[in-house]
Design an enzyme around this catalytic site. Structure first.
Site, PDB file in Angstrom:
ATOM      1  N   CYS A  65      42.228  45.025  41.607  1.00  0.00           N
ATOM      2  CA  CYS A  65      42.561  43.728  42.193  1.00  0.00           C
ATOM      3  C   CYS A  65      42.132  42.572  41.296  1.00  0.00           C
ATOM      4  CB  CYS A  65      41.907  43.599  43.564  1.00  0.00           C
ATOM      5  SG  CYS A  65      40.118  43.497  43.485  1.00  0.00           S
ATOM      6  N   ALA A  68      38.473  42.303  40.503  1.00  0.00           N
ATOM      7  CA  ALA A  68      38.088  43.289  39.481  1.00  0.00           C
ATOM      8  C   ALA A  68      38.418  42.768  38.086  1.00  0.00           C
ATOM      9  CB  ALA A  68      38.785  44.620  39.732  1.00  0.00           C
ATOM     10  N   ARG A  99      31.522  49.403  33.831  1.00  0.00           N
ATOM     11  CA  ARG A  99      32.558  49.358  32.781  1.00  0.00           C
ATOM     12  C   ARG A  99      32.056  49.687  31.371  1.00  0.00           C
ATOM     13  NH1 ARG A  99      37.582  47.535  32.120  1.00  0.00           N
ATOM     14  NH2 ARG A  99      37.052  46.183  30.410  1.00  0.00           N
ATOM     15  N   HIS A 198      42.195  38.118  35.321  1.00  0.00           N
ATOM     16  CA  HIS A 198      41.909  37.731  33.931  1.00  0.00           C
ATOM     17  C   HIS A 198      42.268  36.266  33.745  1.00  0.00           C
ATOM     18  CE1 HIS A 198      43.139  42.151  32.975  1.00  0.00           C
ATOM     19  NE2 HIS A 198      41.922  42.087  33.444  1.00  0.00           N
TER      20      HIS A 198
END
Lengths: 545, 457
Positions: A65, A68, A99, A198
């Site tokens: 999503c 994230a 990550r 992003h």
């Protein structure tokens, strides 16, 4: 290469595509047909691939999503910013160290990466609003750590109940005076994938941090490295190489990055873009506002690394740098070539599939090529059409309801700090010599004719693809790992590299060759059937008599 | 120092949670749903929740974790998620063909007020939920409780499938709580040894510790069957292991179908296992076979053999309430001293029960429900311990403070084995002791000066 060709004729891409679509209800099949493209083939129902559209409810997608993408991917690897998740506990918990962004604290010693901060919203906060709680949480974080900067991330319910996180953070920033506080409206439901997150992250970094520090940094040939997240130490290897070449990295967006790196990014002379999808608009904005040109680079693959270094050197055009880069390449390549030769005897002709987030499904094909391996199917989890077809399609992209939700910053040249790094004549001369600025061809041209390019692959199709095309290796993320391996095919995570890496640069290439050699030649894949399953006939009883 | 910014001085924090000792409800609901045979869990909300839950469960169990999502975007968040869920139900049954879907809400769908039972009715009416297939649902807002609550809520909703036939089946329901697949296997083995017929639900054994055979089954052979879940209403009794995880479902069966229930602690260690076996024996009216007594004796034997290494060792613990209560009792029973105990999960009586268990211990005990691991670390800085027991996220403070760590609980992201080797029952007790002992003795060996580095212990 003969073995590769032999493999390719074993299946017909149109048949594979038909097989993938067979089980879907008609509406789903129609939609998926446009997202599955046979490269350079006429059988496609649309000449272009459909991308950045909603995942279908109920179809098990690989996507995550917006939160994230924003907190997890872009802001997660920043080391001296206290990143507070405003929401119930889950979102903060899941984005906590998952990550593999490696981080070195540096001489200042600041590193909040191992911490997870959350406002842990409760039902009363949902009913009465969470702004007071957020304000208090920011205050508590400030009192405990006195960081340079505090960032706040909105989760789904924050958007629904309408907490004004931007006003809260603005107020706290004014109150503290020595700590930059800002917020990201990155609620999970915005957009169709991580990609929206992003964009939201980059916009706010650009708006609130870039340009805050005008101090001139020491060093020659100053670049920014955009779209590099230091997974498994990739960024460290790239920095090692840049340093050897004498190139100064002002800021990495955002692996192992610091607040000050972002704040000084506008002082660089060239922007180099690694992951196109996660950050291309930042490169554009930096050019418009400060006059820094950008080029696409790729440090995945030894050949690609050499090419990118030469491209950077050519931009600066200084013979000293050009020579230095050649020396470094000459020093580094023998070990790489030796490793490639060594594994090639075992990897030549083998096939790979790659379904990874953004540019990785493209970049890693270089590494596979170096090992004599071919990518027979690939696609992105959260790409837009330009990532497949190249930036020339950007003007044709239609704005839909979901993209409209994601803010586009309108940027103008900075009155005092805009400074073209090259004169128009210099740019023209470079371009005339074949140099390409602001350019990315996308994934498609690098893939063979007849290979399958699939956007937003899902679990069902992944399983079918593997069954039908039997690749020697499949690359995706953790959610896909074990279902693929159950089929007896090794699966390499290219989001988190399993526990491996770095895979960038020269040393990274060697690591990757060895890792893939190990995976595709592991003995374990020959143990799928027990002897009595392979040969179920009963042996004659007399053996035992 | 990985956690270099954690100060020794404990200051009052009223809202900021740092390094949480819990996560959110839906992941528990998803894990529980995987324990039904032929079940596809479904997350009703935006994609990220489902992706995060699948990733974390996959990393912990090292197995595929399939689950659907309603893939909300902004539109669904404004207009409600009914259309998305109806579409999802229809797609799921045509593409994946599960027997049942277990839908849980997320904070998103919960906040906008989607009514899952109503959507289910509509799905049936519109023929989207095929005949002979099932859908259960659980309301799991992430801003209430924790992952444990979500697990409990989904297990409770499984009892909605219970259908009394009026004839007892002679079986005992066992609700194992949030334990590993291997633990569920072990509970079945112990019950089988005592000759008691049981229905264990949920049951993730065979689902999340499956074999590698060259074949991928989205719905592996394991899991509690729907027929078994229906039959739970006919059982002679229910043993619920863990107040937080299992009691709600057991009480539901009791009040709705008059299946009497007993809520026990999770059978970690000697005493809790004793009580479990004793309850099993009593409810089923069977004698305990010698094999079980033998296993018990072996555990007692190892405790006595190794007592000198356990005696008065201080332990810091973080985990889920049911697990912590049983583990604290086990540690106290072997004369270890749990001194700092934190759970992130809220709930009455946790602190009180821990205080009771540790009452006669020679050291002060810090205990907090709704605490976090930042606080636990600060406590450790003030009062160092010999051992930390908790999930993977403990590894940073264990390294910083140079304290041995036994990984235990959820999630364990960086080690293997927990899905295969049980820690419940007497055999599980042996394994726990082995792990604790190895951690302590590896440390002794590491720190011993050369002249006292000994081969024999």
């Amino acid at each position: 290469m003969a073995t590769t060709a032999k493999k390719l004729v074993q299946w017909d891409p149109a048949e594979v595509k038909a097989e993938l679509l067979k089980k879907y209800p008609p509406k789903v099949a129609r939609k998926r047909a446009k997202q599955i493209m046979i490269n350079e083939a006429l059988e496609n129902e649309t000449p272009e691939i459909t991308a950045n559209v909603r995942a279908t409810p109920g179809i098990i997608t690989m996507r995550g999503c917006t939160y994230a993408g924003c907190k997890g991917v872009i802001m997660g690897p920043t080391r001296d910013i206290v990143n507070i998740t405003h929401g119930p506990i889950g979102c903060g918990f899941y984005s906590w160290l998952t990550r593999r962004n490696q981080t070195a604290a540096g001489p200042d010693g600041e590193n909040y990466m191992p911490y997870c901060f959350s406002t842990d919203m409760q039902d009363a906060d949902i009913i009465f609003g969470g702004e007071k709680k957020l304000e208090k949480a920011i205050q508590e974080a400030y009192d405990l750590f006195h960081p340079k900067s505090i960032a706040v991330f909105a989760t789904c319910p924050v958007g629904l109940i309408g907490d004004d996180i931007h006003t809260v953070t603005r107020r706290m920033k004014e109150k503290f005076g020595d700590c930059n506080v800002y917020a990201f409206s990155c609620e999970g439901y915005k957009g169709v994938s991580q990609s929206a997150g992003h964009h939201i992250a980059n916009n706010q970094v650009f708006r609130h941090i870039v340009g805050e520090n005008d101090a001139v940094k020491p060093g020659d040939y100053k670049i920014n490295l955009l779209g590099e997240y230091n997974i498994g130490g990739d960024g460290f290897e790239i920095d090692r190489i840049l340093k050897m070449c004498g190139i100064t990295n002002i800021a990495t967006f955002s692996g192992n990055s610091t607040y000050d790196q972002f704040a000084s990014a506008h002082t660089a002379d060239l922007n180099t873009v690694m992951c196109h999808r996660s950050i291309n608009y930042v490169a554009d904005m930096l050019e418009t506002k400060y006059g820094i040109p950008w080029i696409k680079v790729n440090f995945i693959g030894a050949g690609a690394t050499a090419k990118s270094l030469r491209k950077i050197a050519e931009y600066f055009g200084d013979q000293k740098l050009i020579d230095r880069v050649e020396t470094v390449i000459a020093e580094e390549m023998p070990a790489v070539e030796e490793a490639a030769q060594e594994v090639r005897t075992r990897t030549e002709g083998k096939t790979a599939m790659m379904f990874v987030g953004g540019s990785r499904a493209h970049h890693y094909q270089e590494l596979f090529n170096e090992m004599g391996m071919k990518t027979i199917s690939a696609g992105y989890e959260f790409a837009h059409r330009d990532d497949y077809e190249g930036r020339q399609v950007i003007p044709d992209l239609k704005l839909d309801a979901d993209s409209r939700n994601i803010e586009e910053l309108v940027v103008e040249p900075d009155e005092t700090r805009f400074k073209p790094r090259k004169t128009p004549e210099e740019i023209k001369a470079l371009e005339k010599a074949g140099y390409r600025f602001k350019h990315y061809d996308g994934l498609n041209p690098d893939m063979d004719q007849g290979t399958l390019i699939i956007d937003d692959l899902n679990q069902y199709e992944a399983e079918k693809l593997v069954e039908l095309m039997k690749p020697d290796i499949f690359c995706a993320g953790i959610k896909e790992k074990f279902s693929i391996q159950k089929l007896g095919v090794p699966m390499k995570q290219l989001h988190s590299y399993d526990s491996g890496g770095p895979y960038a640069g020269f040393k990274g290439a060697v690591n990757f060759y060895k890792e893939i050699d190990r995976l595709v030649n592991s003995r374990v894949w020959s143990y799928m059937k027990a002897p009595w399953q392979e040969n179920p006939q009963l042996s004659a009883a007399y053996v035992w008599e | 120092m990985l956690l270099r910014h954690t100060p020794k001085e404990v200051t009052e924090r009223s809202v900021l949670v740092i390094n949480p000792a819990k996560t959110c409800q839906p992941i528990g609901a998803m894990y529980a749903a995987l324990g039904i045979h032929g079940c596809l869990p479904h997350s009703h909300g935006a994609q990220g929740c489902c992706a995060y839950h699948r990733s974390t469960l996959t990393r912990h169990y090292k197995e595929p974790v399939p689950a659907g999502t309603s893939s909300f975007t902004e539109g669904a968040s404004v207009f409600g998620g009914q259309a998305n869920l109806l579409q999802a139900i229809s797609n799921i049954f045509s593409v994946y063909e599960p027997e049942i879907i277990a839908v849980h809400t997320t904070c998103l769908s919960e906040t906008i007020g989607d009514d899952l039972p109503q959507i289910r009715k509509k799905a049936i009416k519109e023929g989207k939920l095929p005949k002979g297939k099932y859908m259960i649902s659980a309301s799991t807002p992430s801003y209430v409780g924790s992952h444990v609550t979500g697990f409990s809520t989904m297990v409770k909703s499984m009892t909605g499938l219970a259908e009394p036939t009026g004839k007892k089946n002679g079986k005992v329901n066992i609700i194992p709580g949030w334990v590993e697949p291997a633990d569920m296997e072990e509970l079945k083995r112990l019950a089988a040894l005592t000759g008691v017929k049981t229905i264990l639900f949920p049951d993730t054994s065979g689902v999340l510790n499956g074999p590698l055979s060259g074949e991928y089954k989205m719905f592996p052979d394991g899991g509690t069957t729907i027929a078994e879940l229906k039959s739970t209403a006919d059982s002679i009794g229910t043993l619920a292991l863990g107040e937080w995880c299992s009691a709600a479902a057991a009480r539901e069966l009791d009040s709705r179908h008059k299946v009497p229930c007993k809520v026990l602690d999770m059978p970690f260690g000697l005493k809790a296992t004793d009580r479990f076996i004793d309850a099993l024996r009593t409810v089923a009216g069977v004698p305990v076979p010698d094999e079980v007594s033998l296993e018990r004796g072996q555990l007692v034997d190892m405790i006595s053999d190794m007592h000198q290494y356990f005696y008065r060792k201080k332990v810091a613990l973080v985990g889920d309430p049911d697990q912590l209560i049983a583990m604290t009792e086990f540690l106290v029973s072997i004369d270890m001293c749990p001194v700092h105990i934190v759970t992130g999960t809220p709930g009455k009586n946790f602190e009180k029960r821990i205080r009771e268990i540790t009452e006669e211990m020679p050291f002060e005990v810090n205990v907090k429900a709704k605490g976090d691991m930042f606080l636990l670390h600060q406590w450790i800085k003030n009062e160092p311990v010999d051992l930390i027991m908790g999930n993977t996220y403990c590894k940073h403070m264990a390294r910083d403070e140079d304290i041995p760590l036994v990984r235990w609980g959820f999630p364990i992201l960086d080690r293997q084995g927990h899905q295969y080797f049980p820690t419940v029952g007497y055999k599980g007790g042996l394994r726990l002791l082995e792990k604790i002992l190895n951690a302590l003795m590896d440390r002794m060996d590491r720190d011993a000066p050369e002249e006292s580095f000994e081969l024999v212990y």
